[in-house]
Design a protein around this motif. Structure first.
Motif, mmCIF file in Angstrom:
data_model
loop_
_atom_site.group_PDB
_atom_site.id
_atom_site.type_symbol
_atom_site.label_atom_id
_atom_site.label_comp_id
_atom_site.label_asym_id
_atom_site.label_seq_id
_atom_site.Cartn_x
_atom_site.Cartn_y
_atom_site.Cartn_z
ATOM 1 N N ILE A 99 0.196 -1.156 0.019
ATOM 2 C CA ILE A 99 -0.462 0.025 -0.077
ATOM 3 C C ILE A 99 1.341 1.107 0.193
ATOM 4 O O ILE A 99 0.840 2.009 -0.276
ATOM 5 C CB ILE A 99 -0.855 -0.123 1.383
ATOM 6 N N SER A 100 2.147 1.565 1.409
ATOM 7 C CA SER A 100 2.669 2.404 1.119
ATOM 8 C C SER A 100 3.611 2.803 -0.533
ATOM 9 O O SER A 100 3.244 4.120 -0.586
ATOM 10 C CB SER A 100 3.806 2.285 2.205
ATOM 11 N N ARG A 101 3.965 1.369 -0.881
ATOM 12 C CA ARG A 101 4.390 1.818 -2.030
ATOM 13 C C ARG A 101 3.618 2.121 -3.635
ATOM 14 O O ARG A 101 4.101 2.202 -4.717
ATOM 15 C CB ARG A 101 5.867 0.869 -2.558
ATOM 16 N N SER A 102 3.049 2.284 -3.631
ATOM 17 C CA SER A 102 1.416 1.818 -4.502
ATOM 18 C C SER A 102 1.200 3.209 -5.434
ATOM 19 O O SER A 102 2.274 4.574 -4.440
ATOM 20 C CB SER A 102 -0.095 1.786 -4.593
ATOM 21 N N GLU A 103 0.541 3.306 -6.124
ATOM 22 C CA GLU A 103 -0.034 5.070 -6.901
ATOM 23 C C GLU A 103 -1.302 6.279 -6.355
ATOM 24 O O GLU A 103 -1.319 6.748 -7.037
ATOM 25 C CB GLU A 103 0.379 4.908 -8.417
ATOM 26 N N LEU A 104 -1.606 5.236 -4.873
ATOM 27 C CA LEU A 104 -2.743 5.746 -4.901
ATOM 28 C C LEU A 104 -2.196 6.815 -4.081
ATOM 29 O O LEU A 104 -0.555 7.296 -3.341
ATOM 30 C CB LEU A 104 -2.584 5.081 -3.666
ATOM 31 N N ASN A 105 -2.660 8.182 -3.888
ATOM 32 C CA ASN A 105 -2.313 9.354 -2.957
ATOM 33 C C ASN A 105 -2.735 8.820 -2.197
ATOM 34 O O ASN A 105 -3.526 8.093 -0.772
ATOM 35 C CB ASN A 105 -3.546 10.760 -3.417
ATOM 36 N N PRO A 106 -2.082 9.520 -0.872
ATOM 37 C CA PRO A 106 -1.865 9.428 0.643
ATOM 38 C C PRO A 106 -3.245 9.294 1.369
ATOM 39 O O PRO A 106 -3.581 8.742 1.779
ATOM 40 C CB PRO A 106 -1.559 10.844 0.828
ATOM 41 N N ARG A 107 -4.465 10.065 1.022
ATOM 42 C CA ARG A 107 -5.590 10.165 1.771
ATOM 43 C C ARG A 107 -6.230 8.467 0.966
ATOM 44 O O ARG A 107 -6.703 7.763 2.552
ATOM 45 C CB ARG A 107 -6.808 10.965 0.885
ATOM 46 N N LEU A 108 -6.430 7.638 -0.120
ATOM 47 C CA LEU A 108 -6.447 6.640 0.136
ATOM 48 C C LEU A 108 -5.893 5.672 0.384
ATOM 49 O O LEU A 108 -5.770 4.359 0.886
ATOM 50 C CB LEU A 108 -6.971 6.361 -1.401
ATOM 51 N N LYS A 109 -4.444 5.770 0.981
ATOM 52 C CA LYS A 109 -3.687 4.748 1.226
ATOM 53 C C LYS A 109 -3.626 4.962 2.820
ATOM 54 O O LYS A 109 -3.800 4.126 3.411
ATOM 55 C CB LYS A 109 -2.050 5.562 1.367
ATOM 56 N N ASN A 110 -4.256 5.900 3.170
ATOM 57 C CA ASN A 110 -4.713 5.534 4.759
ATOM 58 C C ASN A 110 -5.814 5.312 5.298
ATOM 59 O O ASN A 110 -5.943 4.695 6.571
ATOM 60 C CB ASN A 110 -4.724 7.253 5.377
ATOM 61 N N ILE A 111 -6.642 5.467 4.747
ATOM 62 C CA ILE A 111 -8.187 4.487 4.453
ATOM 63 C C ILE A 111 -7.977 3.061 4.476
ATOM 64 O O ILE A 111 -8.092 2.367 4.898
ATOM 65 C CB ILE A 111 -9.104 4.656 3.299
ATOM 66 N N MET A 112 -6.984 2.006 3.156
ATOM 67 C CA MET A 112 -6.142 1.415 2.793
ATOM 68 C C MET A 112 -5.180 0.592 3.917
ATOM 69 O O MET A 112 -5.490 -0.309 4.477
ATOM 70 C CB MET A 112 -5.877 1.458 1.740
ATOM 71 N N TYR A 113 -4.744 1.432 5.270
ATOM 72 C CA TYR A 113 -4.420 1.078 5.954
ATOM 73 C C TYR A 113 -5.183 0.650 6.889
ATOM 74 O O TYR A 113 -4.931 -0.324 7.866
ATOM 75 C CB TYR A 113 -3.275 2.410 6.656
ATOM 76 N N GLU A 114 -6.268 0.679 7.382
ATOM 77 C CA GLU A 114 -6.789 0.571 8.008
ATOM 78 C C GLU A 114 -7.001 -1.448 7.748
ATOM 79 O O GLU A 114 -6.872 -2.030 9.037
ATOM 80 C CB GLU A 114 -8.578 0.920 8.483
ATOM 81 N N PHE A 115 -7.395 -2.210 7.071
ATOM 82 C CA PHE A 115 -7.324 -3.020 6.831
ATOM 83 C C PHE A 115 -5.926 -4.296 6.641
ATOM 84 O O PHE A 115 -6.361 -5.052 7.010
ATOM 85 C CB PHE A 115 -7.693 -3.758 5.505
ATOM 86 N N VAL A 116 -5.194 -3.808 6.755
ATOM 87 C CA VAL A 116 -3.911 -4.613 7.381
ATOM 88 C C VAL A 116 -4.198 -4.407 9.169
ATOM 89 O O VAL A 116 -2.651 -5.237 9.287
ATOM 90 C CB VAL A 116 -2.773 -4.170 6.993
ATOM 91 N N THR A 117 -4.522 -3.971 9.372
ATOM 92 C CA THR A 117 -4.865 -3.966 11.351
ATOM 93 C C THR A 117 -5.248 -5.711 12.132
ATOM 94 O O THR A 117 -5.268 -5.114 13.120
ATOM 95 C CB THR A 117 -4.912 -2.414 11.185
ATOM 96 N N TYR A 118 -5.702 -6.035 10.722
ATOM 97 C CA TYR A 118 -6.790 -7.284 11.588
ATOM 98 C C TYR A 118 -5.699 -8.156 11.323
ATOM 99 O O TYR A 118 -5.340 -8.568 9.744
ATOM 100 C CB TYR A 118 -8.529 -6.724 10.742
ATOM 101 N N PRO A 119 -6.849 -9.184 12.559
ATOM 102 C CA PRO A 119 -5.885 -10.663 12.103
ATOM 103 C C PRO A 119 -6.661 -11.199 11.117
ATOM 104 O O PRO A 119 -7.232 -10.846 10.710
ATOM 105 C CB PRO A 119 -6.598 -11.261 13.232
ATOM 106 N N SER A 120 -6.031 -12.482 10.549
ATOM 107 C CA SER A 120 -6.202 -13.024 9.167
ATOM 108 C C SER A 120 -7.829 -13.508 9.490
ATOM 109 O O SER A 120 -8.455 -13.479 8.766
ATOM 110 C CB SER A 120 -5.695 -14.416 8.980
#
Length: 268
Positions: free
Chosen positions: A160-181
């Motif tokens: 997510i960090s290295r993608s071409e998404l703008n910072p706002r969309l990255k911050n929204i996507m980061y939520e979904f890596v904070t959950y267990p499998s």
């Protein structure tokens, strides 16, 4: 006859530390039965004594009397690097805490001591995949890095960090890596690829929407869509094996109905 361990008696607060271990009262109770009985130090080239093993014991003792005289075992480490490896191995044994500290200490071994990922994996006794989960980009918010490392989601967080998404969309996507499998909103490689494609193709329009609306679209059209497709595929396999008729379209599984319901899941 075994060689006697070398030791030295020093005030507790005179010892140098690699890191601080901040244990809550509840966590301290959990460690009471497994707490280290020895404090092991390494004598540096500057004649300082660096604490290597026994951090849980050290921090439980220093709260009582910081200047108490304590007998430390002088560790028989061949080098400061090997001493650091021993300290990080102990740090990794605290399985439910100190995630930011783990990230920092492994980064020191990787960058300052030039240790490769393969060497880190071998010396620390953890899979290479686990090493990757600790190698998180500095641009990722620190709380996200800690949760991503805890949930074994470091690779996706970096993607997510290295993608071409703008910072706002990255911050929204980061939520979904904070959950267990096992969590219903945990991001997978497939749901991330789908979300990234849709977000990049609609970036300008998405910028006009509030946070909750964008989050809802990600959940519905990426995370739930991938899970629903998987379920439908497995269901079709069973129907084929039973020679049962397969409907051309299958009704979508229940999903979040309104934005208000999503608020309780938002990571802060």
């Amino acid at each position: 006859m075994k060689d006697r361990k070398k030791s030295i008696t020093l005030p507790l607060n005179s010892i140098s530390l690699m890191y601080w271990l901040n244990l809550s009262v509840e966590k301290e109770r959990k460690f009471e039965n497994s707490i280290r009985k020895e404090l092991t130090v390494f004598k540096t080239k500057h004649n300082d004594f660096l604490l290597i093993e026994g951090y849980d014991l050290y921090f439980s003792m220093i709260k009582q009397k910081p200047d108490m005289l304590v007998t430390f075992v002088i560790g028989d480490y061949p080098s400061e690097l090997e001493a650091r490896y021993a300290a990080v191995r102990e740090l990794l044994s605290y399985q439910r805490s100190a995630w930011v500290t783990k990230i920092q200490q492994i980064k020191i071994l990787h960058t300052t001591y030039k240790q490769s990922k393969n060497t880190l994996s071998y010396k620390l006794g953890i899979p290479l995949r686990k090493v990757d989960n600790f190698m998180l980009d500095e641009g990722i918010p620190i709380k996200i890095r800690a949760k991503a490392a805890e949930c074994d989601m470091g690779r996706l967080a970096n993607s997510i960090s290295r993608s071409e998404l703008n910072p706002r969309l990255k911050n929204i996507m980061y939520e979904f890596v904070t959950y267990p499998s096992e969590h219903i909103y945990c991001l997978t490689v497939h749901s991330w690829e789908l979300a990234r494609t849709m977000l990049l193709e609609n970036q300008s329009e998405l910028m006009k929407l509030p946070y909750q609306d964008i989050r809802f679209l990600i959940v519905r059209h990426a995370i739930e869509y991938v899970k629903r497709s998987k379920e439908n595929f497995q269901s079709d396999i069973k129907n084929f094996s039973k020679k049962a008729p397969i409907p051309l379209f299958r009704a979508p599984s229940p999903t979040i109905r309104n934005q208000e319901e999503t608020k309780k899941f938002v990571f802060h």
